[in-house]
Design an enzyme around this catalytic site. Structure first.
Site, short mmCIF file in Angstrom:
data_model
loop_
_atom_site.label_atom_id
_atom_site.label_comp_id
_atom_site.label_asym_id
_atom_site.label_seq_id
_atom_site.Cartn_x
_atom_site.Cartn_y
_atom_site.Cartn_z
N SER A 58 -7.28 -5.48 -8.98
CA SER A 58 -6.56 -4.55 -9.85
C SER A 58 -5.79 -3.55 -9.00
O SER A 58 -5.79 -3.62 -7.76
CB SER A 58 -7.54 -3.81 -10.76
N GLY A 60 -6.35 -0.45 -8.41
CA GLY A 60 -7.20 0.38 -7.55
C GLY A 60 -7.49 -0.28 -6.22
O GLY A 60 -7.48 0.38 -5.17
N GLU A 61 -7.74 -1.59 -6.23
CA GLU A 61 -8.00 -2.31 -5.00
C GLU A 61 -6.74 -2.37 -4.13
O GLU A 61 -6.82 -2.29 -2.91
CB GLU A 61 -8.51 -3.73 -5.29
N PHE A 62 -5.57 -2.52 -4.78
CA PHE A 62 -4.35 -2.54 -3.98
C PHE A 62 -4.09 -1.18 -3.32
O PHE A 62 -3.58 -1.11 -2.20
CB PHE A 62 -3.13 -2.94 -4.82
N MET A 64 -6.29 0.62 -2.10
CA MET A 64 -7.12 0.57 -0.90
C MET A 64 -6.43 -0.20 0.22
O MET A 64 -6.63 0.07 1.40
CB MET A 64 -8.47 -0.07 -1.21
#
EC number: 2.4.99.12
Length: 418
Positions: A58, A60-62, A64
């Site tokens: 999602s 949020g992970e990107f 990161m």
């Protein structure tokens, strides 16, 4: 073999259920339409040259992944970068910031799709952010002997794949090139499970991303005047269960300022919040130069919360009374203390903050009130802020560490190939 057959059946049923749900669900409809003719789209958008494929479930992970990509770019790497998402909302709100060359939806994880995906991408290396496991796709990467990395991983002792028999996750982890974990506890759990040889502690890219946002200039004259010399509380990613705890304090302490950023900014939810607030708020989309008499600013748009924490003295992080705690690091990057509800057990940073007295877990309005009153002391607040920044700083630069490991391995592989 039996597991693979059962998984293949289950994943096809999953796809069929999403297709059925797309009749009435907008999210499911986006999931289906985004994957229509995926292989043709992927052949068209795949850039030429050596390729790093990053998967982020999602948005949020990107976020990161951005510090890693920035570090790669700064190093002069010529790798092309494509990013895939599982969540429709991830790709919908995706912004490359010049760090990637293409993006696409991850197809359904059938054996046939996995084989076709890897053949089209033909990546030089694959990097998964955190630990979204799609066994067929990951096995196809391993079978092609493509270097496979996981970054930003957090292991917990109670995760199902450590004890559940015949699951594919542990074998895949053992075949990874490198597993880069966020904290010491994750490394220890990996070592206990025989993964010390390919696991390394790099830190948490979320800290890098939060610090980058903190360091980016942001001006808003209305909010500056709205919060000037006032004790300001930021309610970030707020849910109704959180509101029930802090709304009484808005009525009781009229001298305080509140910036409320709901998790759900739909028109319906914004109307509900306005109706239940003890005073009429100023809507973020309707701010003017003149400061309102209201003590509440209601953020009814997305993408601003991480920047708004700089105006606060304390942050109430939502989700701790519901499905789970939201991002605390965006607030902590500014050195402001955070408080939240009791559902935080899966978030290692929350546990560590509480152990070190740098955050507060509340269950009642009275708990919250007492904590906020203590924070009004400028001296105590300054001492706490300095401790938070010191704690935060030790986990920074994870992106650079991950990028360095990727480049060291890929350069070594290139030299061996030559």
């Amino acid at each position: 073999m039996i597991y693979r057959l059962l998984y293949e059946i289950a994943i096809r049923i999953y796809g069929s259920l999403i297709l059925l749900a797309s009749i009435s669900s907008e999210k499911a409809k986006n999931w289906v339409s985004g994957r229509r003719n995926w292989s043709h789209r992927l052949r068209t958008l795949r850039p030429r040259g050596e390729l790093l494929w990053i998967h982020a479930s999602s948005l949020g992970e990107f976020e990161m992944a951005k510090p890693i990509l920035a570090a790669l770019k700064q190093s002069g790497s010529r790798l092309k970068v494509v990013v895939s998402f599982f969540s429709p909302s991830g790709l919908k709100h995706f912004e490359s910031d010049g760090l990637t060359d293409a993006s696409f939806y991850l197809p359904l994880d059938t054996a046939a799709n996995a084989k076709k995906l890897i053949e089209i991408l033909n990546p030089t290396a694959v990097l998964y952010i955190k630990y979204e496991f799609w066994p067929n796709i990951l096995q196809a990467v391993i079978d092609r002997k493509i270097p496979l990395f996981f970054a930003g991983v957090v292991f917990r002792r109670d995760q199902w794949f450590w004890t559940f028999p015949f699951n594919p996750v542990k074998p895949i982890l053992h075949q990874c090139t490198k597993i880069m974990v966020q904290n010491h506890q994750s490394y220890q759990i990996a070592a206990i499970n025989g993964l010390a040889y390919n696991t390394v502690l790099t830190g948490d890219m979320r800290f890098d991303r939060a610090w980058d946002i903190r360091s980016t200039p942001y001006e808003n004259e209305f909010i500056k005047k709205f919060t000037h010399d006032r004790f300001t509380i930021i309610a970030g990613s707020s849910w109704q269960a959180d509101e029930e705890k802090y709304f009484p304090l808005i009525e009781k302490y009229k001298q305080w300022r509140w910036i409320i950023a709901p998790h759900d900014i739909s028109m319906e939810n914004i109307k509900r919040i306005v109706k239940n607030l003890p005073c009429a708020p100023v809507l973020f989309t309707e701010m003017k130069n003149d400061v309102s008499d209201s003590n509440v600013l209601l953020v009814n748009t997305i993408g601003h919360l991480a920047k708004l924490y700089r105006f606060g003295k304390v942050a109430l992080i939502g989700g701790g009374f519901g499905s789970g705690l939201h991002n605390t690091l965006e607030a902590l990057a500014y050195g402001i203390p955070v408080c939240f509800g009791p559902k935080h057990k899966k978030f290692w940073e929350a546990s560590e903050l509480l152990e070190n007295g740098l955050a507060y877990c509340y269950r009642t309005t009275e708990n919250l009130e007492n904590y906020l009153l203590r924070l009004q002391s400028p001296i105590d607040a300054q001492i706490l802020s300095e401790k938070i920044i010191k704690w935060f700083y030790q986990y920074r630069n994870a992106g650079s560490k991950v990028a360095e490991i990727l480049l060291q391995y890929l350069n070594r592989t290139t030299t061996q190939g030559a």
